[in-house]
Scaffold this active site. Structure first.
Site, mmCIF file in Angstrom:
data_model
loop_
_atom_site.group_PDB
_atom_site.id
_atom_site.type_symbol
_atom_site.label_atom_id
_atom_site.label_comp_id
_atom_site.label_asym_id
_atom_site.label_seq_id
_atom_site.Cartn_x
_atom_site.Cartn_y
_atom_site.Cartn_z
ATOM 1 N N ASP A 1 0.829 -1.220 0.000
ATOM 2 C CA ASP A 1 0.000 0.000 0.000
ATOM 3 C C ASP A 1 0.861 1.267 0.000
ATOM 4 O O ASP A 1 0.439 2.310 0.489
ATOM 5 C CB ASP A 1 -0.942 0.031 1.218
ATOM 6 C CG ASP A 1 -1.767 -1.239 1.343
ATOM 7 O OD1 ASP A 1 -2.365 -1.648 0.335
ATOM 8 O OD2 ASP A 1 -1.793 -1.822 2.439
ATOM 9 N N LYS B 1 2.526 2.020 -5.150
ATOM 10 C CA LYS B 1 3.250 1.482 -6.304
ATOM 11 C C LYS B 1 2.510 1.715 -7.615
ATOM 12 O O LYS B 1 3.122 1.934 -8.650
ATOM 13 C CB LYS B 1 3.483 -0.028 -6.114
ATOM 14 C CG LYS B 1 4.442 -0.370 -4.992
ATOM 15 C CD LYS B 1 4.681 -1.876 -4.899
ATOM 16 C CE LYS B 1 3.445 -2.638 -4.486
ATOM 17 N NZ LYS B 1 2.958 -2.256 -3.132
ATOM 18 N N GLY C 1 -3.851 -4.763 -4.607
ATOM 19 C CA GLY C 1 -4.629 -3.802 -5.367
ATOM 20 C C GLY C 1 -3.841 -2.539 -5.636
ATOM 21 O O GLY C 1 -3.166 -2.021 -4.749
ATOM 22 N N HIS C 2 -3.896 -2.061 -6.874
ATOM 23 C CA HIS C 2 -3.232 -0.812 -7.235
ATOM 24 C C HIS C 2 -4.283 0.172 -7.730
ATOM 25 O O HIS C 2 -5.063 -0.155 -8.626
ATOM 26 C CB HIS C 2 -2.186 -1.040 -8.329
ATOM 27 C CG HIS C 2 -0.997 -1.807 -7.860
ATOM 28 N ND1 HIS C 2 -0.052 -2.338 -8.714
ATOM 29 C CD2 HIS C 2 -0.585 -2.140 -6.623
ATOM 30 C CE1 HIS C 2 0.882 -2.962 -8.012
ATOM 31 N NE2 HIS C 2 0.575 -2.854 -6.740
ATOM 32 N N ARG D 1 3.652 -29.445 -6.676
ATOM 33 C CA ARG D 1 3.640 -30.029 -8.024
ATOM 34 C C ARG D 1 2.284 -30.634 -8.381
ATOM 35 O O ARG D 1 2.195 -31.671 -9.030
ATOM 36 C CB ARG D 1 4.756 -31.074 -8.169
ATOM 37 C CG ARG D 1 6.150 -30.456 -8.129
ATOM 38 C CD ARG D 1 7.211 -31.452 -7.813
ATOM 39 N NE ARG D 1 7.093 -31.943 -6.444
ATOM 40 C CZ ARG D 1 7.929 -32.818 -5.883
ATOM 41 N NH1 ARG D 1 8.936 -33.293 -6.583
ATOM 42 N NH2 ARG D 1 7.753 -33.214 -4.637
ATOM 43 N N GLN E 1 2.280 -6.041 -3.242
ATOM 44 C CA GLN E 1 2.472 -6.049 -1.789
ATOM 45 C C GLN E 1 3.773 -5.338 -1.402
ATOM 46 O O GLN E 1 4.200 -4.412 -2.083
ATOM 47 C CB GLN E 1 2.410 -7.489 -1.252
ATOM 48 C CG GLN E 1 1.034 -8.095 -1.444
ATOM 49 C CD GLN E 1 1.083 -9.438 -2.134
ATOM 50 O OE1 GLN E 1 2.037 -9.813 -2.781
ATOM 51 N NE2 GLN E 1 0.016 -10.183 -2.009
ATOM 52 N N LYS F 1 -9.706 -1.167 6.956
ATOM 53 C CA LYS F 1 -8.983 -0.011 7.459
ATOM 54 C C LYS F 1 -7.537 -0.417 7.747
ATOM 55 O O LYS F 1 -7.279 -1.450 8.360
ATOM 56 C CB LYS F 1 -9.645 0.502 8.730
ATOM 57 C CG LYS F 1 -9.015 1.759 9.296
ATOM 58 C CD LYS F 1 -9.756 2.210 10.549
ATOM 59 C CE LYS F 1 -9.122 3.453 11.141
ATOM 60 N NZ LYS F 1 -9.817 3.897 12.370
#
Length: 431
Positions: free
Chosen positions: A13, A16, A40-41, A145, A225, A305
């Site tokens: 957060d 980025k 999330g961006h 795998r 992240q 929050k």
């Protein structure tokens, strides 16, 4: 030509999305190299807000190639929904502008179900704070795998074999958690249906990227992240399920580490965290409330929050070292406007000893108390500043002190969510 890796240097957060979008103007290719749609961006461009989770931030800028690398775990249903949402905002996305690595593992519905059931069953104090999107279980299947990968969607026999192997593992787990067995036929039908939509984007990303590099293209690697959530170097076990530090850009896309020329660490001018886990500088007072309100600190993915606290230079110094950061982008400086006094954590006290880093042992982390250095705040606004001359003297001093304490220079300074409200000190793409 320079190739740049962008990583979050705190708990995520950090802003980025905006910085990657801003840098993407200088790049030819933008790659996501780890994580899933739990990250999330948020991008704000000419007043229009884009919220991206699986798509690389470069998709909103025309004429660029966006890439989802093999280090990502991908929910194909979410991806298709996200593509349609962004298209509705006027952004064109085609197989010519978006590529997905053929060896990218898929997040299946069973992963989300397992993720949520485990978190619900966890006792107080053992909850991780997962988003419940299935990212952890998908990475478990990858290293076990038994993952279904993008390439498997093209062959019905292989797809069935992969699903059967996965269910041998998942059905016993589900029984133990009181969940109904997986409906194998329904899962296969859903995968066959989504395959038609996903496969046009599939490509040998490792080959494409290496060809692009040799041809002189500039490549921007976008992390999700933050480094303090790294599975190895984060505040374990309250971390994500992948490597977040810059070295993952190479293994998460198939390009050699020698191809990385610059690592840019994104750093918020204060500290935030979502979910559980240690947070030495967390503020449960009016200052913490003020940071959260001014910074609009709610998760893009979950809406939760965020916990807020003073800037922790000791932690950022660690992440700059583990990611080999060459320069930082300091974001949300404007949130600190109006504070009479600011504090910066320069180290910790642990059982009477002074520590200049946060130890890995969870019980020691819990006993660490921050050692603060106080600085004078400023009353003037820094919002929208686009040059050093626009900043109050006390704000400049704060930035310079941050550089000294983390041992890394500021390359970019962001003063609002808007793309152009950015002060460029050093261009990471400079040859």
């Amino acid at each position: 030509m320079a190739n740049v890796v962008v990583v979050g240097a705190q708990w995520g957060d950090e802003g980025k999305g905006k910085i990657v979008d801003w840098l993407s103007e200088r790049a030819d290719v933008i790659c996501r190299f780890q994580g899933g749609h739990n990250a999330g961006h948020t991008l704000v461009i000419d007043g229009k807000v884009y919220k991206l989770h699986a798509l690389p931030s470069g998709v909103v800028r025309g004429g660029k190639l966006s890439v989802i690398g093999n280090g990502v775990v991908l929910d194909p249903w979410h991806l298709m929904n996200e593509i349609e949402t962004v298209r509705a905002q006027g952004v064109e996305i085609t197989p010519e502008t978006l590529m997905i690595a053929e060896n990218t593992p898929l997040i299946l519905p069973i992963h989300g179900e397992l993720d949520r059931a485990r978190e619900e069953a966890a006792s107080k104090g053992t909850k991780i704070g997962t988003t419940g999107r299935g990212i952890g279980p998908a990475y478990e299947d990858k290293v076990g795998r038994r993952a279904v990968r993008v390439a498997d969607l093209a062959d019905p026999a292989t797809l069935e074999a992969r699903v059967d192997r996965a269910l041998q593992h998942h059905d016993p787990l589900r029984r133990g958690l009181g969940i109904e067995p997986v409906d194998r036929d329904a899962l296969l039908a859903a995968l066959r249906d989504i395959a038609e939509k996903v496969l046009p984007y599939a490509a040998p990303v490792w080959k494409v990227l290496n060809e692009k590099r040799k041809a002189g293209s500039r490549i921007l690697f976008e992390g999700a992240q933050g480094a303090l959530l790294d599975i190895d170097f984060g505040t374990y076990p309250f971390v994500t399920s992948s490597n977040v530090i810059a070295g993952q850009a190479a293994t998460g896309t198939g390009i050699g580490p020698g191809s990385i020329d610059y690592v840019l660490g994104i750093v918020k001018a204060y500290t935030t965290r979502v979910g559980e886990g240690p947070f030495p500088t967390e503020l449960d007072d009016d200052d913490g409330q003020r940071l959260g309100e001014r910074g609009h600190e709610f998760g893009t993915t979950t809406g939760r929050k965020r916990r807020c606290g003073w800037f922790d230079a000791a932690l950022v110094r660690q992440t700059c070292a583990t990611s080999g950061v060459n320069g930082i982008s300091l974001t949300k400086l404007d949130v600190l406007d109006g504070f009479e006094t600011l504090k910066i954590c320069v180290g910790y006290e642990l059982d009477g000893k002074t520590m200049d880093y946060l130890p890995f042992a969870s019980e020691e982390q819990a006993r660490c108390t921050p050692i603060y250095e106080e600085m004078e705040g400023w009353s003037e606004s820094t919002e929208g500043a686009r040059s050093w001359a626009d900043l109050p003297g006390a704000a400049v001093k704060y930035v310079r002190r941050v550089e000294e304490l983390i041992g890394c220079p500021v390359a970019l300074l962001s003063t609002s969510p808007e793309r152009d409200d950015t002060i460029l000190v050093t261009d990471p793409f400079a040859d």
